[in-house]
Design an enzyme around this catalytic site. Structure first.
Site, PDB file in Angstrom:
ATOM      1  N   SER A 188       1.882  -8.119 -13.299  1.00  0.00           N
ATOM      2  CA  SER A 188       1.638  -6.552 -12.485  1.00  0.00           C
ATOM      3  C   SER A 188       0.331  -6.623 -12.569  1.00  0.00           C
ATOM      4  O   SER A 188       0.037  -5.479 -12.089  1.00  0.00           O
ATOM      5  CB  SER A 188       3.017  -5.539 -12.396  1.00  0.00           C
TER       6      SER A 188
ATOM      7  N   HIS B 281       8.577  17.077  27.826  1.00  0.00           N
ATOM      8  CA  HIS B 281       9.107  15.051  29.374  1.00  0.00           C
ATOM      9  C   HIS B 281       7.883  14.387  29.582  1.00  0.00           C
ATOM     10  O   HIS B 281       8.485  14.052  30.698  1.00  0.00           O
ATOM     11  CB  HIS B 281      10.251  15.856  30.688  1.00  0.00           C
TER      12      HIS B 281
ATOM     13  N   LYS C 284     -15.867   0.324  27.718  1.00  0.00           N
ATOM     14  CA  LYS C 284     -14.717   0.518  27.226  1.00  0.00           C
ATOM     15  C   LYS C 284     -15.109   1.807  25.882  1.00  0.00           C
ATOM     16  O   LYS C 284     -16.361   1.018  25.857  1.00  0.00           O
ATOM     17  CB  LYS C 284     -13.702  -0.597  26.973  1.00  0.00           C
TER      18      LYS C 284
ATOM     19  N   TYR D 118      16.909   0.559 -16.305  1.00  0.00           N
ATOM     20  CA  TYR D 118      15.813  -0.451 -16.194  1.00  0.00           C
ATOM     21  C   TYR D 118      16.145  -1.918 -16.029  1.00  0.00           C
ATOM     22  O   TYR D 118      17.492  -2.230 -16.210  1.00  0.00           O
ATOM     23  CB  TYR D 118      14.954  -0.492 -16.522  1.00  0.00           C
TER      24      TYR D 118
ATOM     25  N   LYS E 271       6.284  -0.307  -6.811  1.00  0.00           N
ATOM     26  CA  LYS E 271       4.517   0.733  -7.104  1.00  0.00           C
ATOM     27  C   LYS E 271       3.581   0.523  -5.719  1.00  0.00           C
ATOM     28  O   LYS E 271       2.745   0.928  -5.562  1.00  0.00           O
ATOM     29  CB  LYS E 271       3.512  -0.480  -8.175  1.00  0.00           C
TER      30      LYS E 271
END
Ligand code: ARG
Length: 483
Positions: free
Chosen positions: A36, A169, A296, A330, A338
């Site tokens: 990790s 709406h 654009k 655990y 994470k």
């Protein structure tokens, strides 16, 4: 045949801190699969802060001598400097941030480094690191949200005279002040901040001393560790402490709601900046062009924030699903918390920061907004309410005005273009003052209840938000912002 006879005559794996009982090295695929370090290395500041506090606690419990503790802490501080300066290279074979730092410590100060982990497990260590990380991350996020609120408030102030259609709406409904609309988002952000503050109460609990799952054999004063790390409370059940990730889920959930708000804002900014609405001009610096169509100017930033909302929702559901079947306590599955957490915090923090800036530079175009207010029968309810004042029951007045709208549609007119006679024909309760209510300004200022769109109400809301945000600024400036 006994077990010892069965054991091949091999040496234990000394390359791992936990390698004592292993007779062969970890498969390289498994090494990178389980590592990790690639993502938890961002926790190093918190890991070291936690280790320093643990070390002092061990010294107080006389597990370490003063000299040992001093050497370890000096080593840890040296490592922190090395990491900050980019001098420490993270290695996959060290697995995670905890073991990388411990190994480096032993390299620096010798076998004494091995004493730091006394009475501690990575299971209580990682949840401590995450709690410390989140305390900081949420503090920063709240400051950025505060800035976003300030930008919205500045918009509300700058354009206090601008009216726009309020929609239900997505159909034009009643006139409102643009400022009222902007302040609606300030309210949302305030609730979002509140949710994160609530989560902080449960994050702010110190878990060290839970060991791997059952507690620790060493007579450590857990309250002392908590005081050193500024935690008001300590966890009360070691099994729960090492398996609890509720606080991560709460943060993900608070962030998902916050992104939902930003996504709704995005949708409005995209609509309003279209040729069809032309209510706003997005700042050029926050738009991009098309590689093919020269004309654009695309609202990519709001589009991306709307798009990223999906991934933040995904992280919440991903983690809920990861944890739902785990037995206590655990399990390695918890390492999967994470990446979604970090990605959520990064995504939300960037989105909030970008919007604070974009909104500060937003241009509102009053003419198209005012024009939209004057077309589309937005004052029909005013007329119905006028009849109510004259004693007509609301259901009846609703019907009468509905007929008038139908008549207008047939004649291609708006309500204010009707004559006194037209009105009188529809209901003898109409008198010549009826036209007074048929202006958007009157409609807005009639909504003079707390929370209504009347200028007086909105102005007083602006005043009270200014006060709230100002007093919050002073609390933020008292707390320093860590990198
Ligand atoms: N990298 C692990 C995690 O994120 C740290 C705890 C590891 N504990 C263990 N017993 N393998 O959850």
């Amino acid at each position: 045949m006994s077990h010892s006879q069965n054991r091949p005559a091999q040496k234990p794996d000394k390359t791992k801190l936990w390698g004592g009982r292993f007779l062969s090295q970890t498969d390289t695929l498994v090494e990178s699969f389980t590592a990790s370090i690639g993502f938890d290395c961002r926790l190093y500041e918190y890991d070291i802060e936690g280790s320093v506090a643990h070390c002092k606690t061990l010294q107080r419990a006389k597990v370490l001598s003063a000299r040992e503790s001093h050497t370890i802490i000096k080593g840890l501080r040296q490592i922190r400097e090395d990491i900050r300066a980019g001098r420490l290279i993270w290695k996959e074979e060290d697995e995670d941030v905890h073991m990388s730092i411990e190994r480096r410590l032993t390299q620096l100060i010798g076998p004494l480094g091995g004493k730091l982990h006394t009475g501690r497990s990575r299971n209580d260590q990682i949840t401590l690191d995450l709690r410390l990380y989140l305390r900081d991350a949420l503090q920063h996020l709240q400051q950025d949200m505060h800035r976003l609120q300030q930008s919205l408030l500045a918009l509300a102030e700058r354009y206090i005279d601008v009216m726009m259609p309020g929609y239900t709406h997505l159909q034009r409904a009643q006139p409102v002040l643009f400022s009222h609309h902007a302040l609606a988002y300030v309210e949302m952000m305030e609730r979002d901040k509140g949710r994160l503050r609530d989560a902080l109460v449960r994050i702010n609990v110190m878990p060290i001393g839970s060991g791997a799952l059952a507690g620790t054999n060493y007579p450590i004063d857990r309250h002392y560790t908590a005081t050193l790390l500024k935690f008001p409370k300590i966890t009360q059940n070691s099994l729960d402490a090492v398996s609890d990730r509720d606080y991560v889920i709460e943060v993900l959930s608070g962030c998902a709601i916050l992104m939902m708000h930003l996504s709704r804002l995005s949708e409005e900014l995209i609509l309003w900046s279209s040729q069809e609405f032309q209510f706003i001009d997005l700042p050029d610096g926050f738009c991009t062009g098309s590689s093919m169509m020269p004309q654009k100017k695309n609202p990519d930033v709001p589009e991306l924030i709307r798009g990223k909302t999906g991934r933040v929702y995904g992280h919440l559901f991903g983690l809920l699903t990861t944890i739902k079947g785990l037995p206590l306590s655990y399990n390695r599955d918890l390492q999967e918390d994470k990446e979604p957490l970090f990605d959520t915090i990064d995504t939300v923090a960037t989105s909030v920061k970008i919007y604070a800036e974009l909104l500060a530079q937003l241009t509102v175009r009053p003419e198209p907004m005012n024009k939209a207010v004057s077309e589309g029968f937005l004052l029909a309810t005013e007329l119905a309410d006028y009849l109510v004042q004259q004693g007509v029951p609301f259901r009846e007045s609703h019907h009468i005005v509905g007929n008038l709208v139908g008549e207008c549609l047939a004649k291609g007119k708006d309500l204010h273009q009707l004559t006194q006679q037209d009105l009188f024909k529809a209901s003898p309760s109409f008198d010549n003052k009826a036209f007074h209510v048929l202006t958007p300004e009157a409609a807005i200022n009639q909504k003079n209840v707390v929370g209504g769109t009347a200028t007086a109400q909105v102005t007083s809301q602006i005043k009270s938000w200014k006060k709230i945000l100002r007093s919050e600024s002073t609390t933020f400036s008292k707390k320093k912002r860590t990198p």
